[in-house]
Structures are given as structure tokens and as C-alpha cells.
Scaffold this active site. Structure first.
Site, PDB file in Angstrom:
ATOM      1  N   CYS A  83       1.041  -1.379  -0.094  1.00  0.00           N
ATOM      2  CA  CYS A  83      -0.058  -0.403   0.208  1.00  0.00           C
ATOM      3  C   CYS A  83       1.047   1.150  -0.082  1.00  0.00           C
ATOM      4  CB  CYS A  83      -1.432  -0.068   1.235  1.00  0.00           C
ATOM      5  SG  CYS A  83      -2.166   1.777   1.331  1.00  0.00           S
ATOM      6  N   ASP A  91       0.416   3.964   2.113  1.00  0.00           N
ATOM      7  CA  ASP A  91       0.592   4.370   3.186  1.00  0.00           C
ATOM      8  C   ASP A  91       2.133   4.829   3.580  1.00  0.00           C
ATOM      9  OD1 ASP A  91       0.100   4.251   5.676  1.00  0.00           O
ATOM     10  OD2 ASP A  91      -1.826   4.296   5.691  1.00  0.00           O
ATOM     11  N   ARG A 134       2.935   4.938   6.480  1.00  0.00           N
ATOM     12  CA  ARG A 134       3.347   3.990   7.576  1.00  0.00           C
ATOM     13  C   ARG A 134       3.607   2.487   7.511  1.00  0.00           C
ATOM     14  NH1 ARG A 134      -2.646   5.184  10.329  1.00  0.00           N
ATOM     15  NH2 ARG A 134      -2.757   4.288   8.302  1.00  0.00           N
ATOM     16  N   HIS A 159      -1.814  -4.293   5.179  1.00  0.00           N
ATOM     17  CA  HIS A 159      -1.862  -3.586   6.337  1.00  0.00           C
ATOM     18  C   HIS A 159      -3.425  -2.901   7.075  1.00  0.00           C
ATOM     19  CE1 HIS A 159      -2.464   0.612   5.869  1.00  0.00           C
ATOM     20  NE2 HIS A 159      -2.387   0.464   4.860  1.00  0.00           N
ATOM     21  N   CYS A 192      -6.086  -0.789   6.813  1.00  0.00           N
ATOM     22  CA  CYS A 192      -5.751   0.488   5.685  1.00  0.00           C
ATOM     23  C   CYS A 192      -6.865   1.736   5.480  1.00  0.00           C
ATOM     24  CB  CYS A 192      -5.406  -0.423   4.690  1.00  0.00           C
ATOM     25  SG  CYS A 192      -5.233   0.434   3.234  1.00  0.00           S
TER      26      CYS A 192
HETATM   27 CO    CO Z   1      -3.752   1.326   3.188  1.00  0.00          CO
END
Ligand code: CO
Length: 219
Positions: free
Chosen positions: A42, A44, A46, A98, A101
Site C-alpha cells: 500500500c 500508506d 506508515r 496492512h 488501511c
Molecule cells: Co493502506
């Protein structure tokens, strides 16, 4: 929050640190990259791919998009996959989702966010396909986490069904596709138990991983 000049100065410090520990590092890296792994994860912020698996630049080839989705008409993802398999000859392809998400949560709650709703429709279809795995007692957060797991399994299946991976297997090239999920709260990756290294193993392995989540229907 760091300013832009801070980022550039961080970069200088990082490069100096790497050179101090390994003076030939950048020279070697500039000559060639030979990663053994392709990471599909992803976007993302993080979930920094290299960092959470302890790999240095040069060791992980990476494709990231919102909710780690593999679509058969996505030329971007397919190009990464083709280059990784046919040119770099990676041995492992890891689809890593994750928990928590935002993309998967928006898909579950059908939160309207604009253009991206079309992209997340792929994830909504997965929820519809596996309705029996969502108990009424589950909270939205629990349901979204379950959907995140299912999304990883389905994207592993999608990678396996590409012409790229199919052709590699037909040539006898060794490449395995794996499904993992990362937990933001503790930084730990969980193996979802789906690893496929042959075309004819997909249905059985998918069914087994799905059963482990509490399901049973084949893909
Ligand atoms: Co995500």
C-alpha cells in the site's frame, strides 16, 4: 514537521552514514541492482517497504498503490511485475497489505472520496464475493481488517493469474507469490499462509488460506 531543506540535509547525513559503514556501497549499487524480492504494498506512509523488512536499497523492488491492488489492466503494475520477473528475475513476489488501511476502510464503509472510489470498487467486489466471512457482530474496524486480509489473498491470486507469472512458471522459472499483512500498532508482519509457486497449486492454496480466515469458498 521537517521542512524541505531538512529532508535534503537528512539525505546527506544518511548517505554519509551508509558510506561510513560500507565505503563501496553506492559504487556497487550504481553498477547494478539485483533484488530477489518484488514487494507489492500500500502507498500508506506508515508502511515503508524496505524498512519494515530490514532490507537496504538494491534488495527490494517495489510497487505501491492505494490498498495494494493488482488489476489486470493496470499497465503500471503489470510493467513493474514484468520487469521484476523477466529482467531482474526476482524469486519471490510479496503482496503485503496492512491493518487499518484507509483505502480498505473507505471501501468497506463506502465513504465517497472522489475518483478513488472507482479504484476501491475492486476491494468492494471482494467484500461482496466473501459476504459469509463478515459476521453481523463484527465492528466496522474488524470487518475492514478482515477485508484487508481477503484483499491480500485475492491480489496474490491476481498476480498468479497474470500472463507474466503464468509464462514464467511455464518456462520453469522459479518464482513464488506470497500474501502478508502488516500491523501498524506493533510493526509486525503476519504471514497469511498463502504461498503459490505453481499455476495448478493456486486454487488449493487459496482455499486453504481462506479456510484459515474462517471461510471456505474457492476463488
Ligand atoms: Co493502506
Amino acid at each position: 514537521m521537517p521542512s524541505l531543506p531538512d529532508l535534503l540535509s537528512n539525505n546527506r547525513q544518511w548517505a554519509e552514514g551508509v558510506k561510513r559503514r560500507d565505503p563501496g556501497f553506492f559504487d556497487r549499487l550504481a553498477r547494478q541492482q539485483a533484488p530477489r524480492y518484488l514487494w507489492i504494498g500500500c502507498s500508506d506512509s506508515r508502511v515503508p517497504a524496505n524498512e519494515i523488512v530490514g532490507l537496504m536499497p538494491g534488495e527490494l523492488f517495489v510497487h505501491r498503490n492505494v490498498a495494494n491492488i493488482v488489476v489486470h489492466s493496470d499497465l503500471n503494475c503489470l510493467s513493474v511485475l514484468q520487469y521484476a520477473v523477466e529482467v531482474l528475475r526476482v524469486e519471490h513476489i510479496i503482496v503485503c497489505g496492512h491493518y487499518g488501511c484507509g483505502g480498505v476502510e473507505a471501501a468497506w464503509k463506502r465513504t465517497p472520496l472522489g475518483l478513488i472510489d472507482n479504484w476501491l470498487r475492486h476491494v468492494q467486489e471482494i467484500a461482496e464475493r466473501h459476504q459469509q466471512l463478515f459476521a453481523r457482530a463484527m465492528t466496522d474496524a474488524e470487518s475492514a481488517d478482515r477485508l484487508g486480509e481477503l484483499n491480500v489473498l485475492e491480489q496474490v491470486a491476481n498476480v498468479c493469474r497474470t500472463t507474466i507469472v503464468h509464462d514464467a512458471w511455464r518456462r520453469g522459472q522459479s518464482v513464488a507469490v506470497h500474501g502478508w499483512i502488516y500491523k501498524l500498532q506493533d510493526g509486525i508482519i503476519r504471514d497469511l499462509g498463502l504461498s503459490v509457486s505453481r499455476a495448478d497449486a493456486l486454487v488449493k492454496e487459496f482455499g486453504r488460506a481462506l479456510s484459515a480466515l474462517g471461510g471456505g469458498a474457492a476463488t
